[in-house]
Design a protein around this motif. Structure first.
Motif, PDB file in Angstrom:
ATOM      1  N   THR A  67      -8.456  10.442  -6.466  1.00  0.00           N
ATOM      2  CA  THR A  67      -8.596  11.346  -5.330  1.00  0.00           C
ATOM      3  C   THR A  67      -9.966  12.005  -5.255  1.00  0.00           C
ATOM      4  N   ASN A  71     -10.954  12.999  -1.732  1.00  0.00           N
ATOM      5  CA  ASN A  71     -11.311  14.366  -1.351  1.00  0.00           C
ATOM      6  C   ASN A  71     -12.595  14.390  -0.539  1.00  0.00           C
ATOM      7  N   LYS A  72     -13.573  13.594  -0.976  1.00  0.00           N
ATOM      8  CA  LYS A  72     -14.840  13.544  -0.250  1.00  0.00           C
ATOM      9  C   LYS A  72     -14.624  12.978   1.152  1.00  0.00           C
ATOM     10  N   ARG A  74     -11.910  13.272   2.906  1.00  0.00           N
ATOM     11  CA  ARG A  74     -11.254  14.307   3.696  1.00  0.00           C
ATOM     12  C   ARG A  74     -12.270  15.350   4.167  1.00  0.00           C
ATOM     13  N   GLN A  75     -13.205  15.722   3.297  1.00  0.00           N
ATOM     14  CA  GLN A  75     -14.225  16.700   3.678  1.00  0.00           C
ATOM     15  C   GLN A  75     -15.069  16.180   4.841  1.00  0.00           C
ATOM     16  N   VAL A 126      -3.832  13.261   0.804  1.00  0.00           N
ATOM     17  CA  VAL A 126      -5.154  13.878   0.821  1.00  0.00           C
ATOM     18  C   VAL A 126      -5.797  13.740   2.197  1.00  0.00           C
ATOM     19  N   LEU A 278     -12.210  18.240  -7.522  1.00  0.00           N
ATOM     20  CA  LEU A 278     -10.841  18.158  -7.007  1.00  0.00           C
ATOM     21  C   LEU A 278     -10.450  19.297  -6.076  1.00  0.00           C
ATOM     22  N   SER A 279     -11.108  20.438  -6.197  1.00  0.00           N
ATOM     23  CA  SER A 279     -10.717  21.600  -5.400  1.00  0.00           C
ATOM     24  C   SER A 279     -11.340  21.554  -4.007  1.00  0.00           C
ATOM     25  N   PHE A 280     -10.627  22.142  -3.044  1.00  0.00           N
ATOM     26  CA  PHE A 280     -11.173  22.290  -1.700  1.00  0.00           C
ATOM     27  C   PHE A 280     -11.775  23.679  -1.503  1.00  0.00           C
ATOM     28  N   ILE A 310      -3.732  22.168  -6.797  1.00  0.00           N
ATOM     29  CA  ILE A 310      -3.472  20.727  -6.893  1.00  0.00           C
ATOM     30  C   ILE A 310      -1.990  20.431  -6.685  1.00  0.00           C
ATOM     31  N   ARG A 313      -1.032  20.695  -3.047  1.00  0.00           N
ATOM     32  CA  ARG A 313      -1.531  19.582  -2.233  1.00  0.00           C
ATOM     33  C   ARG A 313      -0.566  18.402  -2.252  1.00  0.00           C
TER      34      ARG A 313
END
Length: 414
Positions: A67, A71-72, A74-75, A126, A278-280, A310, A313
């Motif tokens: 992930t 995650n990247k 999703r950003q 995610v 891993l964090s948003f 986490i 999520r």
């Protein structure tokens, strides 16, 4: 951690924000000036950029190490760009040789289809499914045919292919390299041609393959994609990269209590790397947390916050809260609300059962001998009381057996 250089180029505040989001936690951005130009052009035209991630369904489940790139995505997706989640059902038939010191046996079509069924569902935990384009590279891989494959192979040299570390090392070690393995980076690169991608993401181990995509896009008259490599996430041990084979992973389909407890098991040092990857939370928020910890705040509080984020999520905020309470109960020697319940008959004639044998029957020990060793180590409890007598026998009744801090079984003997 971030080795990518910030390009010098006139840009709006929104573009600068997009660049900062791109660079957060990344290993390398290639080439940074081209990516900034793409961002500027996208803002001016209102046309979103096409951002690609390819994953081969070599296993049925995804762990949180996977992930990091999700995650990247999703950003970047939240900034308005188009995310292409590419399932490599065609390339999996070849087998990715990246990082391998031997030929990797390809999976069967049936195995690939079974694994692919769960990939997108898990990735959607995610990604925003409404803003994600899902594709399979068999769409163009199957259609390419033998003539197309020959034409594709003519666009890349053997000399450049042998620059890959794994191919180079295997060749000089006299380890066999099958010709079909050369087709893998070619086909992964051709995916970028077929999808007209502007940016491709991957782990640091995929850099060579991603560069092949840039080369092939130029060969086919397209503007080359930029490349963003992300670090490989260290697992629970803080040393080896997260891997199911090493047992240092957190599966995203694991239950909330296990996920929460595993995050809390990591070191305080590793926690900050996990926060970045891993964090948003914003980088400013993470920096503020670090300042608080340096000033004397218990680092466990920051780790609990990460574990809850986490767990939320992949489950829900309610599940994360319940997992925190479950962890507290276990730490205090308490009994969780939901545990496995088993029932066994006492034979013959209702005779009491030895504790070591019961541990084996309940699946808390692999054998009576291991059960005795667990008792010797003080790791066995009955109804929260430590068991010290290996000769203990239990009569009819209901008992809560506990091994270590996290294994509980409620057993009824009758």
């Amino acid at each position: 951690m971030t080795h990518a250089k910030t390009p010098q180029f006139a840009a709006s505040d929104r573009v600068k924000e997009a660049l900062a989001v791109t660079l957060r936690g990344c290993e390398e951005l290639i080439p940074p000036d081209e990516w900034l130009k793409k961002l500027v052009r996208s803002e001016a035209s209102g046309k979103p950029l096409r951002i690609k991630l390819g994953l081969d369904p070599t296993a049925p489940d995804i762990h949180i190490g996977h992930t990091v790139v999700l995650n990247k995505l999703r950003q970047l997706q939240d900034l308005g760009h188009t995310v292409i989640f590419l399932i490599g059902d065609f390339t999996t038939l070849i087998g990715d040789p990246s990082g391998r010191n031997s030929t990797r046996p390809p999976l069967t079509r049936e195995q690939i289809e079974v694994n692919a069924q769960t990939y997108y569902r898990q990735a959607s935990m995610v990604l925003d499914p409404s803003k994600t384009e899902i594709r399979y590279n068999s769409e163009w891989g199957d259609a390419l045919g033998s003539r197309g494959m020959i034409e594709l192979a003519a666009r890349y040299t053997v000399a450049r292919m042998m620059e890959r570390n794994d191919f180079h090392d295997r060749f000089h070690a006299g380890t066999p390299i099958s010709v079909h393995e050369f087709l893998y980076p070619l086909m992964q690169g051709y995916d970028s041609v077929a999808l007209k991608s502007d940016l491709e993401l991957g782990g640091t181990d995929q850099k060579f393959n991603l560069l092949v995509g840039r080369h092939l896009q130029s060969e086919y008259g397209q503007e080359p994609q930029c490349i963003l490599t992300m670090p490989l996430l260290e697992g629970l041990d803080g040393v080896e990269k997260m891997s199911k084979s090493k047992g240092n992973y957190i599966g995203i389909s694991e239950d909330a209590n296990t996920m929460f407890a595993k995050v809390l098991s990591i070191s305080d040092v590793l926690m900050w790397r996990w926060y970045t990857l891993l964090s948003f939370r914003s980088e400013a928020e993470i920096a503020a947390l670090k300042v608080d910890v340096v000033a004397g705040r218990n680092p466990k509080e920051a780790k609990v916050a990460l574990a809850k984020e986490i767990t939320t999520r992949f489950h829900s905020s309610a599940a994360a809260e319940a997992a925190e309470q479950d962890f507290i109960n276990r730490s205090k020697g308490g009994i969780p609300d939901e545990i496995v319940e088993l029932a066994f008959a006492l034979v013959p004639d209702g005779a009491p059962l030895g504790i070591a044998a019961l541990l084996k029957m309940a699946g808390l020990a692999t054998s009576s001998g291991e059960g005795n060793r667990l008792i010797d180590g003080g790791g066995v409890r009955i109804d929260s009381a430590v068991v010290s007598d290996k000769a203990l026998k239990l009569a009819a009744g209901t008992y809560v057996l506990q091994v270590g801090k996290r294994k509980f079984v409620r057993v009824t003997l009758a």
